[in-house]
Design a protein around this motif. Structure first.
Motif, PDB file in Angstrom:
ATOM      1  N   VAL A 171       3.682  30.374  15.311  1.00 34.72           N
ATOM      2  CA  VAL A 171       2.480  30.910  15.959  1.00 34.72           C
ATOM      3  C   VAL A 171       2.209  30.191  17.281  1.00 34.72           C
ATOM      4  O   VAL A 171       2.268  28.962  17.354  1.00 34.72           O
ATOM      5  N   VAL A 172       1.971  30.969  18.317  1.00 31.94           N
ATOM      6  CA  VAL A 172       1.504  30.425  19.593  1.00 31.94           C
ATOM      7  C   VAL A 172      -0.003  30.298  19.504  1.00 31.94           C
ATOM      8  O   VAL A 172      -0.693  31.288  19.226  1.00 31.94           O
ATOM      9  N   MET A 173      -0.525  29.083  19.699  1.00 35.85           N
ATOM     10  CA  MET A 173      -1.973  28.901  19.725  1.00 35.85           C
ATOM     11  C   MET A 173      -2.400  28.915  21.188  1.00 35.85           C
ATOM     12  O   MET A 173      -2.052  28.019  21.962  1.00 35.85           O
ATOM     13  N   GLN A 174      -3.164  29.931  21.554  1.00 35.69           N
ATOM     14  CA  GLN A 174      -3.602  30.074  22.930  1.00 35.69           C
ATOM     15  C   GLN A 174      -4.959  29.394  23.115  1.00 35.69           C
ATOM     16  O   GLN A 174      -5.966  29.849  22.574  1.00 35.69           O
ATOM     17  N   GLY A 175      -4.968  28.300  23.838  1.00 34.41           N
ATOM     18  CA  GLY A 175      -6.214  27.587  24.100  1.00 34.41           C
ATOM     19  C   GLY A 175      -7.049  28.305  25.147  1.00 34.41           C
ATOM     20  O   GLY A 175      -6.560  29.188  25.860  1.00 34.41           O
ATOM     21  N   SER A 176      -8.300  27.883  25.256  1.00 33.41           N
ATOM     22  CA  SER A 176      -9.212  28.493  26.235  1.00 33.41           C
ATOM     23  C   SER A 176      -8.746  28.249  27.661  1.00 33.41           C
ATOM     24  O   SER A 176      -9.189  28.912  28.591  1.00 33.41           O
ATOM     25  N   GLU A 177      -7.822  27.299  27.846  1.00 37.89           N
ATOM     26  CA  GLU A 177      -7.322  26.967  29.184  1.00 37.89           C
ATOM     27  C   GLU A 177      -6.405  28.051  29.753  1.00 37.89           C
ATOM     28  O   GLU A 177      -6.137  28.073  30.963  1.00 37.89           O
ATOM     29  N   ALA A 178      -5.894  28.918  28.877  1.00 39.64           N
ATOM     30  CA  ALA A 178      -4.818  29.832  29.266  1.00 39.64           C
ATOM     31  C   ALA A 178      -5.220  30.865  30.310  1.00 39.64           C
ATOM     32  O   ALA A 178      -6.322  31.410  30.273  1.00 39.64           O
ATOM     33  N   GLY A 179      -4.298  31.156  31.226  1.00 38.18           N
ATOM     34  CA  GLY A 179      -4.473  32.254  32.165  1.00 38.18           C
ATOM     35  C   GLY A 179      -4.088  33.569  31.511  1.00 38.18           C
ATOM     36  O   GLY A 179      -3.449  33.595  30.463  1.00 38.18           O
ATOM     37  N   GLY A 180      -4.483  34.675  32.133  1.00 39.93           N
ATOM     38  CA  GLY A 180      -4.122  35.990  31.612  1.00 39.93           C
ATOM     39  C   GLY A 180      -4.962  36.402  30.424  1.00 39.93           C
ATOM     40  O   GLY A 180      -6.014  35.807  30.160  1.00 39.93           O
ATOM     41  N   HIS A 181      -4.481  37.421  29.705  1.00 47.37           N
ATOM     42  CA  HIS A 181      -5.273  38.011  28.632  1.00 47.37           C
ATOM     43  C   HIS A 181      -5.479  37.095  27.439  1.00 47.37           C
ATOM     44  O   HIS A 181      -4.564  36.396  27.012  1.00 47.37           O
ATOM     45  N   ARG A 182      -6.668  37.131  26.892  1.00 48.79           N
ATOM     46  CA  ARG A 182      -6.952  36.447  25.643  1.00 48.79           C
ATOM     47  C   ARG A 182      -6.231  37.175  24.524  1.00 48.79           C
ATOM     48  O   ARG A 182      -6.222  38.409  24.466  1.00 48.79           O
ATOM     49  N   GLY A 183      -5.647  36.401  23.602  1.00 44.30           N
ATOM     50  CA  GLY A 183      -4.912  36.995  22.499  1.00 44.30           C
ATOM     51  C   GLY A 183      -5.744  37.155  21.237  1.00 44.30           C
ATOM     52  O   GLY A 183      -5.196  37.423  20.171  1.00 44.30           O
ATOM     53  N   ASN A 184      -7.061  37.002  21.339  1.00 41.93           N
ATOM     54  CA  ASN A 184      -7.910  37.086  20.134  1.00 41.93           C
ATOM     55  C   ASN A 184      -7.819  38.467  19.504  1.00 41.93           C
ATOM     56  O   ASN A 184      -7.804  39.481  20.197  1.00 41.93           O
ATOM     57  N   PHE A 185      -7.760  38.502  18.186  1.00 45.19           N
ATOM     58  CA  PHE A 185      -7.723  39.810  17.505  1.00 45.19           C
ATOM     59  C   PHE A 185      -8.645  39.859  16.295  1.00 45.19           C
ATOM     60  O   PHE A 185      -8.992  40.926  15.810  1.00 45.19           O
ATOM     61  N   LEU A 186      -9.069  38.703  15.794  1.00 47.76           N
ATOM     62  CA  LEU A 186     -10.093  38.674  14.745  1.00 47.76           C
ATOM     63  C   LEU A 186     -11.393  38.128  15.321  1.00 47.76           C
ATOM     64  O   LEU A 186     -12.468  38.648  15.079  1.00 47.76           O
ATOM     65  N   ALA A 187     -11.259  37.062  16.109  1.00 46.74           N
ATOM     66  CA  ALA A 187     -12.431  36.431  16.724  1.00 46.74           C
ATOM     67  C   ALA A 187     -12.910  37.258  17.914  1.00 46.74           C
ATOM     68  O   ALA A 187     -12.138  37.982  18.531  1.00 46.74           O
ATOM     69  N   GLY A 188     -14.212  37.165  18.216  1.00 46.20           N
ATOM     70  CA  GLY A 188     -14.717  37.709  19.472  1.00 46.20           C
ATOM     71  C   GLY A 188     -14.220  36.829  20.614  1.00 46.20           C
ATOM     72  O   GLY A 188     -13.697  35.727  20.376  1.00 46.20           O
ATOM     73  N   VAL A 189     -14.376  37.290  21.840  1.00 39.81           N
ATOM     74  CA  VAL A 189     -13.857  36.518  22.971  1.00 39.81           C
ATOM     75  C   VAL A 189     -14.487  35.130  23.028  1.00 39.81           C
ATOM     76  O   VAL A 189     -13.794  34.125  23.165  1.00 39.81           O
ATOM     77  N   GLU A 190     -15.809  35.043  22.900  1.00 35.65           N
ATOM     78  CA  GLU A 190     -16.441  33.728  23.020  1.00 35.65           C
ATOM     79  C   GLU A 190     -15.938  32.779  21.929  1.00 35.65           C
ATOM     80  O   GLU A 190     -15.643  31.623  22.197  1.00 35.65           O
ATOM     81  N   GLN A 191     -15.845  33.289  20.712  1.00 33.10           N
ATOM     82  CA  GLN A 191     -15.377  32.441  19.610  1.00 33.10           C
ATOM     83  C   GLN A 191     -13.921  32.024  19.793  1.00 33.10           C
ATOM     84  O   GLN A 191     -13.461  31.056  19.208  1.00 33.10           O
ATOM     85  N   SER A 192     -13.192  32.788  20.604  1.00 34.46           N
ATOM     86  CA  SER A 192     -11.771  32.490  20.798  1.00 34.46           C
ATOM     87  C   SER A 192     -11.540  31.401  21.834  1.00 34.46           C
ATOM     88  O   SER A 192     -10.411  30.955  22.031  1.00 34.46           O
ATOM     89  N   MET A 193     -12.610  30.949  22.513  1.00 30.75           N
ATOM     90  CA  MET A 193     -12.433  30.006  23.617  1.00 30.75           C
ATOM     91  C   MET A 193     -12.446  28.563  23.132  1.00 30.75           C
ATOM     92  O   MET A 193     -13.389  27.811  23.369  1.00 30.75           O
TER      93      MET A 193
END
Lengths: 347, 347
Positions: A171-193
């Motif tokens: 699994v790639v864990m995408q931190g809030s630091e990442a550029g480009g699209h957020r990969g969240n699919f269960l969490a809302g955007v804010e919770q994904s940061m």
């Protein structure tokens, strides 16, 4: 464990090139990363099956090394005429705004995705990662049967557990630091940061599959830090985007390289209907007020397509999507070989 | 360099206790951290000069080791009756809402701050850190003359450069992972949300004073990662908040310890008028709609004071401010000595 993971991917260094969709991951970029001992990745999220096959074959012709591909998992969406009209109105002031009226239905998008899967298997690509969700059990099973290493993308521990439960290999864990699209699919955007410093340790404590850290990692310090936190590898996007071999627009590269000390990336969903991090410009600022009412991905993405491509042609960075992570300061305009050398030599 | 920094602070380990204001940093907590070889910090942000002196003397009585203190730099604010009335209306539904009508003026707040500075100097505290801004040249000069080691708090490279330019000796870089109040003073809140993985390397590349990493660091992995990124030390808040010696409310500790796998911290300015990260509860959710119209810090903080203290007395966690960083999963209900042992032994 780390060496087991590298062996599974047939790579020498714990460095994965982020699969930046939309033309950035040229055959030259993918090939150069793989040739240097990392894992090159074709960002096939916006490609159809035929272009996907084309690029896979191109890469194969240029390297015998292991490489991978990334697909977007289709998420259900509706074509809502009212929302579309409102968005068109908001977009009218932007140069190149054209009334695009052809939207692919969710069913077509799903079919495209399945066709891509068929291509991967036929072409025997060794690694496939997914963003924006988890493919069906059937697809995962088929890929694994074909000996393809599967990688999910997650932004929270809950999403990582879902990836693990699906049977994917890592699994790639995408931190809030990442550029480009957020990969969240269960969490809302804010919770994904969630920042990697907090995200990686709690993930490795709770999942058993290898974890890859993504977001804001630009140099050997970040790779080492990711390892300290428990990651098996780091996935780098922005650092590779400014390399000579990347297909990113010259203005995009310049914007990142000029951004030293400006702390000016922001989240926006105005370009595509899905939250993504990029360098703030007029388009992002002007669309802020209607951002929450826009059609979902990929409808909004279709609506802004001509605006973005016209802006690129007219060298107008104020209406381009300038995706960028939170540490543009460390970006360099060099070749992949030189960058990989720095990452590895000093690592 | 690292050992030079530790020497300057007279500590053995690169671990600083975050100065959590509002009763968490009891004399027992501060003392235990310093006795274990880290730097205990009195969170004096909400204390007046007399209470500040009292706690400094208490700590001195219990330990001969080095410890520090943190002060809030007053930021100019207005007492706007209209905003206050609206906020009172929004707060009315919360148990314990009382019409507090005594607000300290900015001038009084400034005087309190200067009185605290006088106390520090008289009491010869060895380290003083600041949050929410940079004190005047005169204050910094006076503190340095008195041999006090000064530390600023920053959230962006630009803020770190401002801290360095002010003449302070070191800077705490607060990542987006951090619990409690955001320390941004030049950047807006959104711009201040940079993850440590991206923030630390770009800061150490651009400032020459020692950098301390703060935010989401809970164990030896985080401390090691912070070092890899270039930090001289790590500042830990949430990890120490759940220790036996901390003065945080039992429900606050429980909420953090129960939060395993829930990914539920959020930013809110509803408690104090300034953005802070905590565990989401009814108060935060209900106030969301009026959040942007509330009076500034510390007016809103005064307005919610009785709500918070009544909630604490009535064991109602839904109206308490449950500050927490992004990795509550690693929090443990142990003594400071045991925690420090784990952090150091394995580091």
């Amino acid at each position: 464990m780390a060496s087991h993971f590298l062996k599974a991917l047939s790579i020498n260094h714990p460095i994965i090139q982020a699969p930046m969709a939309g033309g950035t991951t040229t055959t030259e970029l993918v090939t150069a990363v793989s040739e240097a001992g990392g894992l090159g990745m074709i960002g096939a999220g916006y490609l159809n099956a035929e272009s996907t096959r084309q690029q896979i074959q191109d890469v194969k012709r240029k390297t015998k090394k292991s490489f991978g591909i990334n697909l977007f998992v289709p998420q259900s969406y509706q074509i809502d005429e009212e929302k579309i009209s409102k968005a068109e109105e908001a977009l009218q002031s932007f140069q190149g705004s054209s009334k695009v009226r052809v939207f692919r239905s969710f069913e077509q998008t799903e079919k495209d995705f399945h066709d891509q899967i068929t291509v991967l298997i036929e072409e025997k690509v060794s690694v496939c990662s997914f963003t924006f969700g988890i493919p069906s059990d059937e697809i995962i099973h088929t890929l694994k049967q074909a000996g393809i290493y599967t990688i999910g993308t997650a932004t929270t521990v809950a999403e990582a557990l879902a990836v693990e439960a699906s049977g994917m290999d890592a699994v790639v864990m995408q931190g809030s630091e990442a550029g480009g699209h957020r990969g969240n699919f269960l969490a809302g955007v804010e919770q994904s940061m969630i920042g990697l410093m907090a995200l990686i340790p709690q993930t490795v404590d709770q999942v058993n599959i290898p974890v890859i850290a993504a977001g804001g990692i630009m140099d050997r310090r970040g790779i080492q830090a990711a390892k300290c936190l428990g990651a098996q590898a780091a996935q780098l996007g922005t650092a590779l985007l400014t390399c000579s071999e990347s297909g990113a627009h010259m203005l995009h590269k310049q914007a990142i390289l000029e951004k030293r000390m400006q702390d000016k990336t922001t989240l926006t969903s105005a370009f595509s209907g899905k939250a993504a991090r990029g360098i703030e410009n007029n388009f992002i600022r002007d669309m802020r007020k209607v951002e929450t009412e826009l059609p979902p991905f990929p409808i909004q993405n279709t609506l802004t397509k001509s605006i973005r491509s016209n802006a690129a042609q007219n060298h107008d960075r104020e209406a381009m999507s300038l995706w960028c992570g939170q540490n543009p300061n460390a970006a360099m305009p060099i070749t992949v070989q030189n960058l990989m050398h720095k990452l590895v030599d000093e690592a």
